[in-house]
Design a protein around this motif. Structure first.
Motif, PDB file in Angstrom:
ATOM      1  N   MET A   1       0.827  -1.203   0.000  1.00 31.09           N
ATOM      2  CA  MET A   1       0.000   0.000   0.000  1.00 31.09           C
ATOM      3  C   MET A   1       0.864   1.256   0.000  1.00 31.09           C
ATOM      4  O   MET A   1       0.563   2.234  -0.681  1.00 31.09           O
ATOM      5  N   ILE A   2       1.951   1.223   0.767  1.00 30.88           N
ATOM      6  CA  ILE A   2       2.846   2.385   0.854  1.00 30.88           C
ATOM      7  C   ILE A   2       3.470   2.678  -0.504  1.00 30.88           C
ATOM      8  O   ILE A   2       3.524   3.825  -0.960  1.00 30.88           O
ATOM      9  N   PHE A   3       3.949   1.626  -1.188  1.00 30.66           N
ATOM     10  CA  PHE A   3       4.569   1.831  -2.503  1.00 30.66           C
ATOM     11  C   PHE A   3       3.565   2.382  -3.518  1.00 30.66           C
ATOM     12  O   PHE A   3       3.941   3.078  -4.460  1.00 30.66           O
ATOM     13  N   ALA A   4       2.281   2.066  -3.337  1.00 34.88           N
ATOM     14  CA  ALA A   4       1.248   2.515  -4.275  1.00 34.88           C
ATOM     15  C   ALA A   4       0.711   3.903  -3.959  1.00 34.88           C
ATOM     16  O   ALA A   4      -0.052   4.466  -4.740  1.00 34.88           O
ATOM     17  N   LEU A   5       1.114   4.489  -2.816  1.00 37.08           N
ATOM     18  CA  LEU A   5       0.600   5.802  -2.427  1.00 37.08           C
ATOM     19  C   LEU A   5       1.043   6.891  -3.397  1.00 37.08           C
ATOM     20  O   LEU A   5       2.207   6.918  -3.807  1.00 37.08           O
ATOM     21  N   PRO A   6       0.150   7.804  -3.759  1.00 37.14           N
ATOM     22  CA  PRO A   6       0.587   8.975  -4.510  1.00 37.14           C
ATOM     23  C   PRO A   6       1.398   9.883  -3.594  1.00 37.14           C
ATOM     24  O   PRO A   6       1.148   9.941  -2.386  1.00 37.14           O
ATOM     25  N   GLN A   7       2.385  10.563  -4.140  1.00 38.20           N
ATOM     26  CA  GLN A   7       3.200  11.469  -3.324  1.00 38.20           C
ATOM     27  C   GLN A   7       2.357  12.677  -2.926  1.00 38.20           C
ATOM     28  O   GLN A   7       1.622  13.235  -3.734  1.00 38.20           O
ATOM     29  N   SER A   8       2.425  13.048  -1.655  1.00 38.15           N
ATOM     30  CA  SER A   8       1.638  14.201  -1.181  1.00 38.15           C
ATOM     31  C   SER A   8       2.434  14.967  -0.146  1.00 38.15           C
ATOM     32  O   SER A   8       3.304  14.408   0.533  1.00 38.15           O
ATOM     33  N   LYS A   9       2.105  16.234  -0.021  1.00 40.54           N
ATOM     34  CA  LYS A   9       2.786  17.072   0.965  1.00 40.54           C
ATOM     35  C   LYS A   9       2.125  16.928   2.324  1.00 40.54           C
ATOM     36  O   LYS A   9       0.951  16.576   2.437  1.00 40.54           O
ATOM     37  N   ALA A  10       2.886  17.213   3.377  1.00 40.15           N
ATOM     38  CA  ALA A  10       2.364  17.128   4.742  1.00 40.15           C
ATOM     39  C   ALA A  10       1.254  18.150   4.934  1.00 40.15           C
ATOM     40  O   ALA A  10       1.374  19.294   4.490  1.00 40.15           O
TER      41      ALA A  10
ATOM     42  N   ASN B   1      -5.522   5.311  -7.119  1.00 38.02           N
ATOM     43  CA  ASN B   1      -4.586   6.167  -6.385  1.00 38.02           C
ATOM     44  C   ASN B   1      -4.151   7.426  -7.128  1.00 38.02           C
ATOM     45  O   ASN B   1      -3.633   8.353  -6.508  1.00 38.02           O
ATOM     46  N   GLU B   2      -4.342   7.466  -8.443  1.00 39.96           N
ATOM     47  CA  GLU B   2      -3.735   8.569  -9.202  1.00 39.96           C
ATOM     48  C   GLU B   2      -4.737   9.273 -10.111  1.00 39.96           C
ATOM     49  O   GLU B   2      -4.397   9.689 -11.216  1.00 39.96           O
ATOM     50  N   THR B   3      -5.983   9.378  -9.650  1.00 38.60           N
ATOM     51  CA  THR B   3      -6.967  10.184 -10.368  1.00 38.60           C
ATOM     52  C   THR B   3      -7.385  11.361  -9.511  1.00 38.60           C
ATOM     53  O   THR B   3      -7.374  11.292  -8.281  1.00 38.60           O
TER      54      THR B   3
END
Length: 473
Positions: A89-98, A346-348
């Motif tokens: 799940m972590i590897f599939a997460l989209p990158q996001s800011k805090a 995850n990426e829409t």
């Protein structure tokens, strides 16, 4: 899936899983302790009164024994979740800011509570330098929180925040579950507040989602919270449910992970123990209980689908007769399929693809590319790629792709962050017929294929059907 790593790491992991066969994991310890207290109570009562157990007391002892079996199976599921599923799940997460500030000390404390493989995934996702990963994992394994804090200070918060937020939320849920008490009247409230707080941390769909979740969690908590007098008076329904639930869990993991997977093998060993078999054979009898068994399985699967957002087909349930003459519910192997494309989830933007949007998207994709699959209907395509849980009568994998390998590799590259493990078994290339091969490696050289045309087609379909934008690779 199983963990990634060197051969030595994987062998060590297999030994670790086997060591859990008779272990009660932390999250289930309070439930197990209560069951043991009840067993001791009835044995002391019998001894003091110098008599044999009454039939109702025997049923209660059987129920408490089953709880011991169920929490061992639960511990294996808990291990798989943290060691294998959450890293994926972590590897599939989209990158996001805090979106809020987390002190490094708090982050380190959370990382200390979870398996090293989960922390490793967070560090790799954050693209931390090699020496930072090495030193962080060493500190985590050794329980040296000060050393871990020192390493985490180097990693920018935006890089690791998404993984931390996910880990922290699920860790809160695990902590909440560890306090569940079978006969505690406050179980519902404690579970409700703790689990909803965890989901608010993730906040995947906003406040409306959390309100709906509150009702669902409350329903779950009520089902966990047992009325002691009801159980004492009529323990048989609980015994039946746990027997079927344990057996179903073992069959599902064997089907999904493969019978040689260490977790699936240990689960099967637990269900084959004579202590479980004697109780199972006493309370679950066929053909008398066939319909009752199937009704329970369907109810459980529907609850999982509705409340956890997964997609298991109740139509896949079948009946298989073992050598002993027992009949048990299983998931038939020819119903295996792939997850719905993870990149669509995850990426829409502005939100993920929801369940009701899956069918029309994949239908349009099939209209363009489906003709290259041999003997495949649109319904087969929708089921194979997880758009629906209803299995077509025509579904019969593996399916053969007769077009250029590069085209399907491009489609799969757009579909999945990481290719599903079952892919090589479910889709073969037409050239495999001549060689008799039963698997095909669609990941080989996939990063070198030209995918822009395919990607633009799929992005256009998603935009036209849902109004949402799929992020470019």
């Amino acid at each position: 899936m199983m963990i990634k790593g060197s051969i030595e790491e994987r062998m060590e992991y297999e030994d670790y899983i086997r060591s859990l066969k008779d272990t009660i994991r932390f999250s289930f310890w309070s439930i197990y302790q209560e069951s043991q207290k009840i067993i001791r109570y009835y044995w002391i009562k019998k001894t003091k009164e110098n008599r044999e157990f009454e039939s109702n007391e025997i049923q209660i002892l059987h129920l408490m024994s089953l709880i011991g079996t169920a929490v061992r199976i639960g511990g294996l599921i808990y291990t798989w979740w943290w060691e294998e599923y959450i890293p994926e799940m972590i590897f599939a997460l989209p990158q996001s800011k805090a979106d809020w500030f987390v002190p490094v000390e708090d982050m380190a404390k959370t990382f200390m509570d979870v398996p090293t493989k989960t922390v490793e995934a967070a560090l790799l996702k954050a693209k931390a330098p090699r020496d930072i990963i090495h030193n962080s994992l060493k500190a985590q394994r050794e329980g040296n929180i000060d050393a871990l804090v020192e390493q985490l200070y180097v990693i920018p918060i935006d890089e690791i925040f998404g993984a931390f937020k996910l880990i922290n939320a699920y860790n809160q849920q695990s902590q909440a579950f560890s306090h569940i008490s079978l006969f505690d009247k406050n179980t519902e409230r404690r579970t409700l507040y703790s689990v909803v707080d965890a989901f608010e941390t993730l906040n995947p769909e906003g406040s409306d989602y959390v309100k709906t979740l509150s009702d669902k969690v409350s329903e779950l908590a009520k089902s966990i919270e047992l009325d002691d007098q009801d159980v004492v008076n009529n323990p048989e329904p609980c015994i039946f449910s746990i027997c079927i639930g344990v057996q179903l869990a073992s069959e599902v993991f064997k089907d999904n992970l493969g019978s040689s997977d260490p977790i699936a093998k240990v689960m099967q060993e637990i269900t084959e123990e004579s202590s479980f078999q004697k109780i199972y054979n006493r309370y679950v009898q066929f053909p008398r209980d066939a319909e009752r068994c199937m009704a329970f399985c369907r109810k459980l699967i529907h609850w999982l689908n509705d409340n956890l957002g997964i997609d298991i087909s109740a139509d896949n349930l079948d009946i298989e007769t073992s050598d002993s003459g027992n009949i048990r519910p299983i998931i038939s192997s020819n119903t295996q399929r792939l997850d719905f494309p993870t990149r669509f989830i995850n990426e829409t933007a502005p939100s993920q693809i929801y369940a009701q949007e899956r069918d029309p998207i994949l239908t349009e994709i099939f209209k363009i590319y489906g003709s290259s699959f041999e003997n495949m209907s649109c319904e087969d395509f929708l089921y194979l790629f997880g758009a629906t849980s209803k299995i077509p009568l025509t579904y019969n994998p593996p399916y053969y792709w007769s077009g250029d390998e590069s085209t399907l590799k491009a489609i799969l590259k757009v579909f999945y962050t990481r290719q599903p493990r079952l892919l090589k078994h479910l889709i073969l290339h037409s050239s495999n017929k001549a060689t008799g091969a039963t698997t095909h490696d669609w990941g080989k050289n996939k990063n070198h294929v030209a995918y822009r045309d395919v990607e633009n087609n799929i992005i256009g379909i998603i935009k036209r059907v849902t109004g949402k934008e799929l992020k470019e690779l």
